[in-house]
Design a protein around this motif. Structure first.
Motif, mmCIF file in Angstrom:
data_model
loop_
_atom_site.group_PDB
_atom_site.id
_atom_site.type_symbol
_atom_site.label_atom_id
_atom_site.label_comp_id
_atom_site.label_asym_id
_atom_site.label_seq_id
_atom_site.Cartn_x
_atom_site.Cartn_y
_atom_site.Cartn_z
ATOM 1 N N THR A 110 29.551 16.318 66.108
ATOM 2 C CA THR A 110 28.981 17.342 67.001
ATOM 3 C C THR A 110 27.777 16.815 67.781
ATOM 4 O O THR A 110 27.096 17.582 68.461
ATOM 5 C CB THR A 110 28.562 18.583 66.201
ATOM 6 O OG1 THR A 110 27.643 18.195 65.162
ATOM 7 C CG2 THR A 110 29.770 19.258 65.575
ATOM 8 N N GLY A 111 27.489 15.500 67.645
ATOM 9 C CA GLY A 111 26.457 14.894 68.483
ATOM 10 C C GLY A 111 25.208 14.412 67.777
ATOM 11 O O GLY A 111 24.327 13.831 68.411
ATOM 12 N N ALA A 112 25.096 14.637 66.472
ATOM 13 C CA ALA A 112 23.901 14.192 65.742
ATOM 14 C C ALA A 112 23.995 12.698 65.443
ATOM 15 O O ALA A 112 25.093 12.133 65.356
ATOM 16 C CB ALA A 112 23.762 14.976 64.436
ATOM 17 N N SER A 113 22.854 12.054 65.320
ATOM 18 C CA SER A 113 22.846 10.645 64.912
ATOM 19 C C SER A 113 23.071 10.566 63.398
ATOM 20 O O SER A 113 22.947 11.569 62.690
ATOM 21 C CB SER A 113 21.515 9.989 65.268
ATOM 22 O OG SER A 113 20.466 10.550 64.497
ATOM 23 N N PHE A 114 23.378 9.378 62.909
ATOM 24 C CA PHE A 114 23.638 9.186 61.487
ATOM 25 C C PHE A 114 22.399 9.558 60.664
ATOM 26 O O PHE A 114 22.489 10.253 59.647
ATOM 27 C CB PHE A 114 24.042 7.728 61.237
ATOM 28 C CG PHE A 114 24.437 7.427 59.816
ATOM 29 C CD1 PHE A 114 24.990 8.409 59.001
ATOM 30 C CD2 PHE A 114 24.266 6.164 59.291
ATOM 31 C CE1 PHE A 114 25.368 8.132 57.691
ATOM 32 C CE2 PHE A 114 24.630 5.872 57.989
ATOM 33 C CZ PHE A 114 25.173 6.854 57.196
ATOM 34 N N SER A 115 21.210 9.105 61.114
ATOM 35 C CA SER A 115 19.983 9.397 60.370
ATOM 36 C C SER A 115 19.661 10.888 60.381
ATOM 37 O O SER A 115 19.194 11.438 59.380
ATOM 38 C CB SER A 115 18.815 8.595 60.956
ATOM 39 O OG SER A 115 18.619 8.908 62.318
ATOM 40 N N GLU A 116 19.900 11.556 61.507
ATOM 41 C CA GLU A 116 19.660 13.006 61.590
ATOM 42 C C GLU A 116 20.588 13.763 60.645
ATOM 43 O O GLU A 116 20.181 14.731 59.987
ATOM 44 C CB GLU A 116 19.876 13.493 63.024
ATOM 45 C CG GLU A 116 18.788 13.049 63.998
ATOM 46 C CD GLU A 116 19.131 13.386 65.441
ATOM 47 O OE1 GLU A 116 18.222 13.346 66.282
ATOM 48 O OE2 GLU A 116 20.331 13.674 65.738
ATOM 49 N N LYS A 134 17.383 5.064 60.188
ATOM 50 C CA LYS A 134 16.760 5.377 61.479
ATOM 51 C C LYS A 134 16.250 4.095 62.150
ATOM 52 O O LYS A 134 16.421 3.900 63.355
ATOM 53 C CB LYS A 134 15.611 6.355 61.265
ATOM 54 C CG LYS A 134 15.078 6.990 62.540
ATOM 55 C CD LYS A 134 13.952 7.986 62.217
ATOM 56 C CE LYS A 134 14.510 9.190 61.474
ATOM 57 N NZ LYS A 134 13.455 10.206 61.202
ATOM 58 N N ALA A 135 15.640 3.215 61.343
ATOM 59 C CA ALA A 135 15.163 1.936 61.868
ATOM 60 C C ALA A 135 16.337 1.052 62.307
ATOM 61 O O ALA A 135 16.267 0.356 63.325
ATOM 62 C CB ALA A 135 14.332 1.219 60.811
ATOM 63 N N GLY A 136 17.436 1.116 61.542
ATOM 64 C CA GLY A 136 18.630 0.341 61.900
ATOM 65 C C GLY A 136 19.264 0.820 63.196
ATOM 66 O O GLY A 136 19.762 0.024 63.995
ATOM 67 N N GLU A 137 19.252 2.127 63.423
ATOM 68 C CA GLU A 137 19.780 2.686 64.680
ATOM 69 C C GLU A 137 18.935 2.227 65.871
ATOM 70 O O GLU A 137 19.474 1.894 66.934
ATOM 71 C CB GLU A 137 19.785 4.212 64.603
ATOM 72 C CG GLU A 137 20.835 4.774 63.670
ATOM 73 C CD GLU A 137 20.715 6.283 63.480
ATOM 74 O OE1 GLU A 137 21.732 6.903 63.097
ATOM 75 O OE2 GLU A 137 19.615 6.832 63.689
ATOM 76 N N ALA A 138 17.608 2.206 65.654
ATOM 77 C CA ALA A 138 16.717 1.780 66.741
ATOM 78 C C ALA A 138 16.898 0.298 67.055
ATOM 79 O O ALA A 138 16.830 -0.115 68.218
ATOM 80 C CB ALA A 138 15.263 2.061 66.360
ATOM 81 N N GLY A 139 17.153 -0.509 66.019
ATOM 82 C CA GLY A 139 17.312 -1.950 66.218
ATOM 83 C C GLY A 139 18.750 -2.396 66.447
ATOM 84 O O GLY A 139 18.997 -3.572 66.710
ATOM 85 N N SER A 281 11.479 -2.671 59.854
ATOM 86 C CA SER A 281 10.665 -2.227 61.004
ATOM 87 C C SER A 281 10.264 -0.759 60.928
ATOM 88 O O SER A 281 10.046 -0.122 61.956
ATOM 89 C CB SER A 281 11.398 -2.498 62.326
ATOM 90 O OG SER A 281 11.717 -3.871 62.442
ATOM 91 N N VAL A 282 10.189 -0.218 59.717
ATOM 92 C CA VAL A 282 9.667 1.140 59.553
ATOM 93 C C VAL A 282 8.146 1.064 59.708
ATOM 94 O O VAL A 282 7.505 0.205 59.092
ATOM 95 C CB VAL A 282 10.036 1.721 58.171
ATOM 96 C CG1 VAL A 282 9.400 3.087 57.975
ATOM 97 C CG2 VAL A 282 11.549 1.820 58.024
ATOM 98 N N PRO A 283 7.528 1.928 60.530
ATOM 99 C CA PRO A 283 6.065 1.890 60.711
ATOM 100 C C PRO A 283 5.323 1.950 59.391
ATOM 101 O O PRO A 283 5.742 2.637 58.457
ATOM 102 C CB PRO A 283 5.796 3.136 61.564
ATOM 103 C CG PRO A 283 7.079 3.392 62.280
ATOM 104 C CD PRO A 283 8.164 2.976 61.346
ATOM 105 N N VAL A 284 4.199 1.229 59.320
ATOM 106 C CA VAL A 284 3.487 1.046 58.059
ATOM 107 C C VAL A 284 3.013 2.369 57.454
ATOM 108 O O VAL A 284 3.128 2.576 56.232
ATOM 109 C CB VAL A 284 2.305 0.063 58.241
ATOM 110 C CG1 VAL A 284 1.266 0.608 59.234
ATOM 111 C CG2 VAL A 284 1.635 -0.238 56.907
#
Length: 401
Positions: A110-116, A134-139, A281-284
């Motif tokens: 229905t349009g959501a990302s895997f992390s969502e 979420k970090a993997g989707e961004a990278g 790459s998750v923010p500290v």
């Protein structure tokens, strides 16, 4: 599985209604269509009477590892994300994971990302999982993140099992020994009381002490059991309330013999988790917030919270760690080096490797050392009880002779 009430018309146009159990609303509509029912109304029944009992059901670390390994393999083989999830939903034997994956698949379609989609299923997927995805989707490196997650959970599972193995053996032996002693004192020793009282002479101090203890135990054994049960319930309640869990964790870490092992295991878990998050790459600040929730030890979590506050002020992450007794110099020095060189993920990974080996060696040493101690301890306690009964018996035989 959920229960749905439906209303519609069959192939002959006759109005039909009833109930149907299905994994999702979409799956329920498909099943009804296959039966030839044209659905006019479909409603989920929310009452607990219609839900599967899952009070003791959870997604274990082993379930996650198997899922992640299979998921990564399917994606590497060229299958789409949704197809891979749907295949794994059919294969897994864990009902909670099956339902969670089915819902995730629907949300993605229905349009959501895997992390969502996984974030909505917090009872199935831990915060660490969602944030690394979420970090993997961004990278654009989901497959790599899945492999990294699988390695992480495998190491966590191995460390946890070693600690459980080291603690469970003495715990089981201790419970059995306690039960044997209570049985001897409450049911065996009192049977000799009348015989010794008819003997007339003064009893040895050890016999008098054991007989008094036996009589007390015979009268109040139920109170002892209630106290043990109360202590168990109290510890369970404390473990669920953060206000008291801090003191419980503090006491466990200061406990002789086992405290050092628990400290090493907690540091290994924290270091491995932070290393996995930083390398993804998750923010500290977000990473420290996640670790604070999943580290499983409130003493350690408090220091991590202080470290996050220190980072928010633009100060060093290592400074609060250096001030606390739970972190050995090795850990703080590695964190300092990691901060200065920009290789915090690598340094924490080395710390995790070191303490995972330490946990492994400590559990082996503990098993080797504690087995003879338990045997000797049990032998001494039982020996004292036997001696307390045997000494007057020998005196009786000498008198008769």
């Amino acid at each position: 599985m959920a229960m749905y009430r439906y209303r519609g018309r069959n192939r002959n146009g006759v109005l039909v209604n009833g109930k149907l159990k299905s994994e999702s609303e979409k799956d329920a509509r498909i099943k009804l269509k296959e039966k030839g029912v044209n659905v006019m109304e479909l409603k989920a029944l929310d009452s607990w009477l219609y839900k599967d009992v899952s009070l003791f059901q959870r997604v274990t670390t082993k379930d996650l590892v198997i899922f992640l390994r299979q998921f990564s393999t399917l994606l590497h083989a060229g299958l789409s994300l949704v197809d891979s999830i749907e295949i794994l939903a059919k294969q897994t034997s864990n009902k909670l994971l099956k339902e969670g994956l089915s819902t995730v698949s629907e949300d993605i379609r229905t349009g959501a990302s895997f992390s969502e989609a996984t974030e909505k299923q917090r009872h199935v997927f831990p915060p660490l999982f969602t944030n690394m995805i979420k970090a993997g989707e961004a990278g654009g490196n989901i497959e790599e993140i899945l492999d990294r997650l699988a390695v992480y959970y495998e190491k966590q599972h191995a460390t946890k099992q070693k600690v459980i193995s080291a603690i469970s053996y003495p715990a089981v032996v201790g419970v059995v020994a306690f039960g044997v002693v209570v049985f001897l004192l409450a049911f065996v020793v009192p049977t000799f009381a009348d015989m010794f009282s008819s003997f007339g002479s003064e009893l040895p101090w050890i016999t008098a002490f054991v007989l008094t203890l036996g009589e007390t135990m015979q009268q109040f054994w139920w109170l002892l059991m209630l106290l043990v049960l109360g202590m168990g319930v109290g510890i369970a309640v404390m473990a669920k309330d953060k206000r008291y869990k801090y003191y419980l964790d503090y006491a466990l870490l200061k406990m002789p013999i086992f405290g050092g092992l628990l400290q090493k295991a907690a540091i290994a878990r924290m270091s491995r988790t932070l290393s996995s998050l930083f390398s993804s790459s998750v923010p500290v600040l977000q990473a420290t917030s996640i670790v604070e929730r999943v580290v499983g030890n409130e003493v350690l979590a408090k220091v991590i919270r202080d470290s996050r506050n220190s980072l928010e002020k633009g100060e060093s992450m290592a400074e609060p760690m250096e001030k606390h007794w739970i972190f050995p110099p090795l850990v703080t020095q590695m964190v300092v080096v990691g901060e200065k060189t920009g290789s915090l993920d690598s340094m924490l990974g080395k710390v995790a490797d070191f303490y995972e080996v330490e946990v492994d060696q400590a559990t082996e040493r503990l098993k080797t050392a504690i087995e003879p101690l338990l045997i000797v301890g049990l032998a001494v306690v039982v020996g004292v009880i036997v001696a307390a009964i045997a000494i007057p018996m020998f005196e009786i035989f000498d008198t008769i002779g």
